[in-house]
Write a protein that holds these residues in place. Structure first.
Motif, PDB file in Angstrom:
ATOM      1  N   TRP A   1      -4.101 -22.274 -49.035  1.00  0.00           N
ATOM      2  CA  TRP A   1      -2.748 -22.308 -49.594  1.00  0.00           C
ATOM      3  C   TRP A   1      -1.803 -21.590 -48.651  1.00  0.00           C
ATOM      4  O   TRP A   1      -2.185 -20.622 -47.992  1.00  0.00           O
ATOM      5  CB  TRP A   1      -2.740 -21.631 -50.965  1.00  0.00           C
ATOM      6  N   ARG A   2      -0.556 -22.044 -48.610  1.00  0.00           N
ATOM      7  CA  ARG A   2       0.447 -21.398 -47.754  1.00  0.00           C
ATOM      8  C   ARG A   2       0.669 -19.954 -48.162  1.00  0.00           C
ATOM      9  O   ARG A   2       0.913 -19.090 -47.333  1.00  0.00           O
ATOM     10  CB  ARG A   2       1.781 -22.153 -47.843  1.00  0.00           C
ATOM     11  N   SER A   3       0.601 -19.694 -49.469  1.00  0.00           N
ATOM     12  CA  SER A   3       0.833 -18.336 -49.962  1.00  0.00           C
ATOM     13  C   SER A   3       0.200 -18.199 -51.340  1.00  0.00           C
ATOM     14  O   SER A   3      -0.093 -19.195 -52.012  1.00  0.00           O
ATOM     15  CB  SER A   3       2.339 -18.051 -50.065  1.00  0.00           C
TER      16      SER A   3
ATOM     17  N   ALA B   1      -8.631 -11.145 -28.642  1.00  0.00           N
ATOM     18  CA  ALA B   1      -7.303 -10.920 -28.051  1.00  0.00           C
ATOM     19  C   ALA B   1      -6.156 -11.550 -28.857  1.00  0.00           C
ATOM     20  O   ALA B   1      -5.159 -10.882 -29.102  1.00  0.00           O
ATOM     21  CB  ALA B   1      -7.275 -11.406 -26.607  1.00  0.00           C
ATOM     22  N   PRO B   2      -6.248 -12.814 -29.300  1.00  0.00           N
ATOM     23  CA  PRO B   2      -5.109 -13.410 -30.008  1.00  0.00           C
ATOM     24  C   PRO B   2      -4.745 -12.705 -31.312  1.00  0.00           C
ATOM     25  O   PRO B   2      -3.590 -12.691 -31.714  1.00  0.00           O
ATOM     26  CB  PRO B   2      -5.550 -14.841 -30.281  1.00  0.00           C
ATOM     27  N   ILE B   3      -5.725 -12.136 -31.995  1.00  0.00           N
ATOM     28  CA  ILE B   3      -5.401 -11.484 -33.268  1.00  0.00           C
ATOM     29  C   ILE B   3      -5.209  -9.978 -33.122  1.00  0.00           C
ATOM     30  O   ILE B   3      -5.082  -9.266 -34.104  1.00  0.00           O
ATOM     31  CB  ILE B   3      -6.448 -11.804 -34.362  1.00  0.00           C
ATOM     32  N   GLY B   4      -5.189  -9.496 -31.881  1.00  0.00           N
ATOM     33  CA  GLY B   4      -4.835  -8.110 -31.638  1.00  0.00           C
ATOM     34  C   GLY B   4      -5.938  -7.092 -31.812  1.00  0.00           C
ATOM     35  O   GLY B   4      -5.671  -5.905 -31.905  1.00  0.00           O
TER      36      GLY B   4
ATOM     37  N   LYS C   1      -3.439 -11.898 -43.823  1.00  0.00           N
ATOM     38  CA  LYS C   1      -2.228 -11.960 -43.005  1.00  0.00           C
ATOM     39  C   LYS C   1      -2.391 -13.060 -41.960  1.00  0.00           C
ATOM     40  O   LYS C   1      -3.442 -13.173 -41.330  1.00  0.00           O
ATOM     41  CB  LYS C   1      -1.989 -10.632 -42.293  1.00  0.00           C
ATOM     42  N   ALA C   2      -1.345 -13.844 -41.773  1.00  0.00           N
ATOM     43  CA  ALA C   2      -1.400 -14.932 -40.791  1.00  0.00           C
ATOM     44  C   ALA C   2      -1.705 -14.404 -39.395  1.00  0.00           C
ATOM     45  O   ALA C   2      -2.328 -15.091 -38.584  1.00  0.00           O
ATOM     46  CB  ALA C   2      -0.087 -15.711 -40.793  1.00  0.00           C
ATOM     47  N   THR C   3      -1.310 -13.175 -39.101  1.00  0.00           N
ATOM     48  CA  THR C   3      -1.577 -12.603 -37.777  1.00  0.00           C
ATOM     49  C   THR C   3      -3.046 -12.247 -37.592  1.00  0.00           C
ATOM     50  O   THR C   3      -3.465 -11.943 -36.487  1.00  0.00           O
ATOM     51  CB  THR C   3      -0.724 -11.346 -37.557  1.00  0.00           C
ATOM     52  N   ASP C   4      -3.832 -12.272 -38.663  1.00  0.00           N
ATOM     53  CA  ASP C   4      -5.247 -11.933 -38.589  1.00  0.00           C
ATOM     54  C   ASP C   4      -6.150 -13.166 -38.625  1.00  0.00           C
ATOM     55  O   ASP C   4      -7.338 -13.052 -38.871  1.00  0.00           O
ATOM     56  CB  ASP C   4      -5.634 -11.005 -39.742  1.00  0.00           C
ATOM     57  N   ILE C   5      -5.587 -14.336 -38.398  1.00  0.00           N
ATOM     58  CA  ILE C   5      -6.344 -15.584 -38.464  1.00  0.00           C
ATOM     59  C   ILE C   5      -6.411 -16.209 -37.081  1.00  0.00           C
ATOM     60  O   ILE C   5      -5.422 -16.254 -36.369  1.00  0.00           O
ATOM     61  CB  ILE C   5      -5.672 -16.578 -39.438  1.00  0.00           C
TER      62      ILE C   5
END
Length: 105
Positions: free
Chosen positions: A12-14, A90-93, A56-60
């Motif tokens: 789901w988007r959210s 690297a991409p997810i920090g 979080k989208a930044t963790d995918i």
């Protein structure tokens, strides 16, 4: 009696979108779901395992090589991998150092 497990994954988007869907009285899924719950109830004939994760989208990270998007890539926006960010970490920090297991193609 053999048991055939059924596994369904939804993206789901959210959480708000999921919540709206689940509670939308005008959506066609709600009445069949209510009928199913009334019929099966606590009989034990069918088991349901439900988990909801907010990520979080930044963790995918989802990578596709020579195939169309599916799963998370089909449910959200796609961003090309930047060179120098070829490893999973690297991409997810997770790390600043990019050491992919295999060379990029």
């Amino acid at each position: 009696m053999s048991v055939l497990p059924l596994f369904v994954v939804q993206y789901w988007r959210s959480f708000d979108d999921l919540e709206r869907f689940a509670r939308n009285n005008d959506d066609p899924h709600l009445e069949p779901w209510r009928r199913f719950n009334r019929k099966v109830g606590k009989s034990g004939d069918v088991g349901i395992w439900h988990e909801t994760y907010r990520v979080k989208a930044t963790d995918i990270e989802t990578i596709y090589g020579n195939m169309p998007p599916s799963g998370l890539g089909a449910a959200s926006a796609m961003v090309p991998v930047r060179r120098g960010k070829d490893s999973a970490a690297a991409p997810i920090g997770v790390t600043d150092e990019d050491k992919p297991a295999l060379p990029a193609y």
